[in-house]
Each structure stands twice: as C-alpha cells, then as structure tokens.
Design an enzyme around this catalytic site. Structure first.
Site, PDB file in Angstrom:
ATOM      1  N   ILE A 138       0.875  -1.179   0.000  1.00 20.44           N
ATOM      2  CA  ILE A 138       0.000   0.000   0.000  1.00 20.44           C
ATOM      3  C   ILE A 138       0.915   1.233   0.000  1.00 20.44           C
ATOM      4  O   ILE A 138       1.673   1.433   0.947  1.00 20.44           O
ATOM      5  CB  ILE A 138      -0.915   0.018   1.234  1.00 20.44           C
ATOM      6  CG1 ILE A 138      -1.830  -1.209   1.234  1.00 20.44           C
ATOM      7  CG2 ILE A 138      -1.720   1.316   1.286  1.00 20.44           C
ATOM      8  CD1 ILE A 138      -2.793  -1.281   0.069  1.00 20.44           C
ATOM      9  N   ASP A 182       0.025  -1.612   5.183  1.00 18.60           N
ATOM     10  CA  ASP A 182       0.400  -2.843   4.477  1.00 18.60           C
ATOM     11  C   ASP A 182      -0.147  -4.066   5.208  1.00 18.60           C
ATOM     12  O   ASP A 182      -0.533  -5.064   4.587  1.00 18.60           O
ATOM     13  CB  ASP A 182       1.925  -2.946   4.361  1.00 18.60           C
ATOM     14  CG  ASP A 182       2.501  -1.906   3.413  1.00 18.60           C
ATOM     15  OD1 ASP A 182       3.708  -1.596   3.540  1.00 18.60           O
ATOM     16  OD2 ASP A 182       1.745  -1.382   2.577  1.00 18.60           O
ATOM     17  N   HIS A 196      -6.473  13.473  21.028  1.00 14.38           N
ATOM     18  CA  HIS A 196      -7.655  14.282  21.346  1.00 14.38           C
ATOM     19  C   HIS A 196      -7.315  15.748  21.532  1.00 14.38           C
ATOM     20  O   HIS A 196      -8.000  16.465  22.276  1.00 14.38           O
ATOM     21  CB  HIS A 196      -8.391  13.727  22.569  1.00 14.38           C
ATOM     22  CG  HIS A 196      -9.142  12.472  22.276  1.00 14.38           C
ATOM     23  ND1 HIS A 196      -9.963  11.841  23.184  1.00 14.38           N
ATOM     24  CD2 HIS A 196      -9.198  11.714  21.151  1.00 14.38           C
ATOM     25  CE1 HIS A 196     -10.496  10.756  22.645  1.00 14.38           C
ATOM     26  NE2 HIS A 196     -10.045  10.655  21.408  1.00 14.38           N
ATOM     27  N   GLU A 231     -17.849   7.690  16.955  1.00 10.10           N
ATOM     28  CA  GLU A 231     -17.123   6.770  17.848  1.00 10.10           C
ATOM     29  C   GLU A 231     -16.725   7.496  19.113  1.00 10.10           C
ATOM     30  O   GLU A 231     -16.774   6.972  20.214  1.00 10.10           O
ATOM     31  CB  GLU A 231     -15.887   6.205  17.139  1.00 10.10           C
ATOM     32  CG  GLU A 231     -15.119   5.161  17.931  1.00 10.10           C
ATOM     33  CD  GLU A 231     -14.077   5.720  18.877  1.00 10.10           C
ATOM     34  OE1 GLU A 231     -13.806   6.935  18.810  1.00 10.10           O
ATOM     35  OE2 GLU A 231     -13.557   4.953  19.705  1.00 10.10           O
TER      36      GLU A 231
END
Ligand code: DTR
Ligand code: CA
Ligand code: ZN
Ligand code: ZN
Length: 434
Positions: free
Chosen positions: A40, A302, A283, A167
């Site tokens: 990737i 990957d 955060h 989330e």
C-alpha cells in the site's frame, strides 16, 4: 490402556476448571493467501490525510460528529469508493441531537455467506482535526479498499468496509450498525478488523488478541518485517470492534498507541522516545498531518492489505461430516463410568488432528466428572479431569483432539464417570465433527 493427551478446549466456551491435559493454545498459522497482497503506497494514504486535514481546516478545525467537517469527510471517502466500483450505503442515525453517518462499502462478489469486514471510525473529537485519531485508520482502510479495486481482486469471501460515525461519543455509529444488523446477517460475518489510530508519532505495534486466527495473521505479517508486536491490552471496549465482539463476531485489529506512555523496553524494540506518550496530541488540536509517523502508517496499512488478502482469499474447506448421539445417559453418582457411542462411517483414512468433540452434559458440580473420548481401537483421550474446585453446573464445551493416529471409521465412545459423592446428572448429547 493408553491415554493420549493433546486435547484443547475451544476458546470462548464454558471452561471447566481442570484442563490438566489440554495442550497450550497456539495461534493457528495464517491461512496461505492465494494471491500476494500488494504494497500500500504510504504516499496514497498520506494524500487522504491531507484531504482530511483540509476538510477540518475548512470546517472549524475538526471533523466531529454533527459538524460539517464530518459529513465532508464521509462525502470524500464515499466519492473515492463509488469511483472505484464499490456498492456504497450511507446509514444515518441520530446522536446528541445531530445526524450521524456510517458509510458501508461492499466489494461486489465473493461468498455472501462469508463476509470479511474491516472498519475504522472517521469522526474526530471537537478539539482537533483527528488525523491520527482516526484519519490514519480511515485512510489505511480506504487505500486498502482502493487497492482491492485496482487489483480487480476476486476474493473467496465477500469484502465489506465500514467507516463509523460518532465513535468518540461512545461507539455510537458502530453500535447502531451492529444493532440494526439482522442476526442472520451478523452470522455471515466471519471476522471484523478494526483500525483506530495506526500512525501514532511515537508508535507502538499493538495487535488485538481477541481471536487467535485474526491475531495470528497480523503477527505473521509483522514477524515477516522483523517487527515485534505486543497484544493490545487496554482496548477492550474502547473502539468499534467492541459492538461486533459483543454479538459473538470474531474481531481483530491494530493500534499504534494513544495517551499511554512508551516504556524504555518498548523504545528499545520499537524506537521512539521512552517516557513519552505514543501520541501526545491524542484528542488535541495538534492531531494534524504533522502528528503522524510515516513508518508506522506504512507498516500498518500494508498489514491491513495483508490481512484482507490472506483472510479474504483463503479457501475455507467445507465442513466435514458430523456424527451425533442425542440419547440421554444417566451418570451414576460416584459410580461406574458410562458411555455413549457414535458409529463413524464413510470417512476415509484417519481422523484429523483437529477432531472436534462437542459435549453437552447436564450435571450439578461438574468438578465431579471425568470425560474421555475412546477411539474404535480403545485408545482413550482425556477431555476433562475431575476437580474439587469446579462447582459450576454442566459441561457444554467443544474439545479438539489430535486423533490423527486413529482410523476414522468405527465406534467411538464418550466415556463419563462421576468420581465424587452427591450431585448427579446425565449425558444430554455429544458429537464428533470431522
Ligand atoms: N478510544 C479510541 C482510542 C483508543 C484508546 N485505547 C485504545 C485501544 C484500542 C483501540 C483504540 C483505542 C479513540 O479515542 O478513538
Ligand atoms: Ca506500504
Ligand atoms: Zn479518539
Ligand atoms: Zn479513535
């Protein structure tokens, strides 16, 4: 009479206290992928992060639930997937008075009864752009999905990808997805892989240990890189894999660390800075594109591709025959052993090394009970020994026996003996699965 060992109890089932003869559980080797997973390009993953950063910058500095930046993030990811040939679905929900969005992308094809799913939450907190948390996971999953399209992959399993909303408010989006998934559809999901923070600037390499097979795939990948991993211990319930796990779906995933501090031992194996948080911008407003370790992002992206290719294209052998006896057999209290038989026929050769023995015994104070599987030639395989400390009721479990030295066809017996006074019960049923 020989008593063979090498018996293991399936994880996640009732665990009788005495497993003296159970072999230590080993993560099964990853199934061989039919096609090698692609690399990737981390540049592609970072390009998605740059887009998410621009979105946050143009929308008040964040991509939080209920804010314009989140919807713009969803629209960006959806457009990429639509262009790549995915069947996308926007699922809306309401949380804290605002509309939330989950994006589901199905890759056409594969066995619809065997779904491999990967996901990540796309929302940030309100205090920052959330590039590591969780643009990194979202971009890694997105680029893997695009790599599937580029490869024209035709996996054995049906591939499904998810990007979750809200989330940060408490796994709201993923809970909504799972809660609204019919039980029949849940049972088709062979595994859910979660990626929440995979590019932390002071990275660790943590692998979820909820399922040995899924854990094994990632450990195999990283050992191939010569990178040591640790099991993810703080995450139970802390990200979007939790709703899937709570309904019995196998889960796995990767994590590069949040606000916990990297130890000196961890710095010795992974590099980075001991005594500093894995992500000191967790955060925070500084969780920008500058808050990414490219090596961690690259390796983890990957690894996502390796897992999708390995698990998605592995041929899962069809289930073998099952032989069951459902006749009740009373077990005399503190008395002689009793047996229940099944006759195995039309199974060529020897029994497998992973012969599954499913038992259902109703008995108060199961510590009284000794269980053996007796092969047609009389060889006994200890399934469960007695225990003076296991006062729980019933033995409803699946044992795995290495019966590869036994001819499969013939009469097999489950032998049960109650070796302590008081408390009685009976064999309700048992079965052999080849
Ligand atoms: N709760 C996630 C970050 C997080 C913290 N601990 C873990 C463990 C495993 C996965 C994720 C996390 C969040 O803030 O989005
Ligand atoms: Ca790469
Ligand atoms: Zn977070
Ligand atoms: Zn997160």
């Amino acid at each position: 009479m020989a008593t063979a060992a090498a018996v293991t109890l399936a994880a996640g089932l009732l665990v009788p206290a005495t497993l003296a003869q159970a072999a230590p559980a080993q993560a099964p080797a990853a199934p061989a992928a039919l096609a090698a997973a692609p690399d990737i390009p981390v540049a592609n993953v970072k390009a998605h992060l740059t887009q998410l950063q621009s979105i946050a910058t143009a929308n008040g500095g964040n991509r939080a639930h209920g804010r314009a930046g989140y919807k713009a993030s969803i629209d960006y990811v959806k457009a990429k997937l639509d262009a790549a040939g995915y069947t996308t679905t926007l699922q809306t929900f309401t949380s804290s008075g605002a509309t939330g969005y989950n994006l589901i992308a199905d890759w056409p094809g594969g066995d619809p009864n065997h779904v491999l799913m990967a996901g990540s939450h796309l929302d940030s907190v309100t205090s920052g752009p959330g590039i590591n948390d969780n643009g990194s996971g979202s971009a890694g999953v997105l680029e893997t999905a695009l790599a599937v399209s580029r490869a024209g992959l035709q996996p054995t399993k049906h591939l499904r990808f998810g990007w979750w909303g809200a989330e940060e408010l408490g796994l709201i989006g993923s809970k909504y997805y799972v809660n609204n998934l019919p039980t029949t559809e849940r049972s088709k999901i062979d595994g859910y892989l979660n990626f929440d923070m995979i590019g932390s600037p002071n990275p660790g390499y943590f692998v979820y240990d909820d399922d040995p097979t899924l854990e094994g795939v990632f450990k195999t990948y990283f050992s191939g890189l010569g990178v040591q991993t640790e099991i993810e211990t703080e995450g139970d319930g802390r990200s979007d894999h939790a709703p899937f796990k709570n309904v019995g779906i196998k889960v796995g995933g990767l994590f590069s660390g949040a606000d916990y501090t990297k130890t000196s031992a961890q710095a010795a194996k992974w590099g980075g800075t001991a005594g500093q948080a894995f992500d000191r911008c967790y955060h925070s407003s500084c969780d920008t594109t500058a808050n990414i370790n490219d090596t961690a992002l690259d390796r983890n992206s990957d690894a996502i591709a390796y897992a999708i290719w390995t698990l998605g294209t592995a041929t899962t052998p069809p289930p073998g025959p099952v032989f069951e006896n459902t006749a009740d057999v009373q077990i005399p209290d503190n008395g002689a052993a009793v047996t229940s038989s099944v006759t195995v026929a039309n199974v060529p050769g020897n029994a497998p090394a992973t012969l599954k023995v499913g038992v259902d015994i109703r008995h108060t104070y199961r510590g009284d009970l000794v269980l053996d599987l007796v092969a047609p030639d009389g060889t006994a395989y200890r399934l469960k020994s007695s225990s003076t400390s296991d006062s729980a009721d019933n033995v409803i479990a699946e044992y795995t026996v290495n019966a590869s030295s036994e001819v499969a066809n013939g009469v097999w017996k489950l032998k049960v003996q109650d070796v302590a006074a008081q408390d009685t019960g009976y064999i309700n049923s048992w079965k052999l699965s080849f």
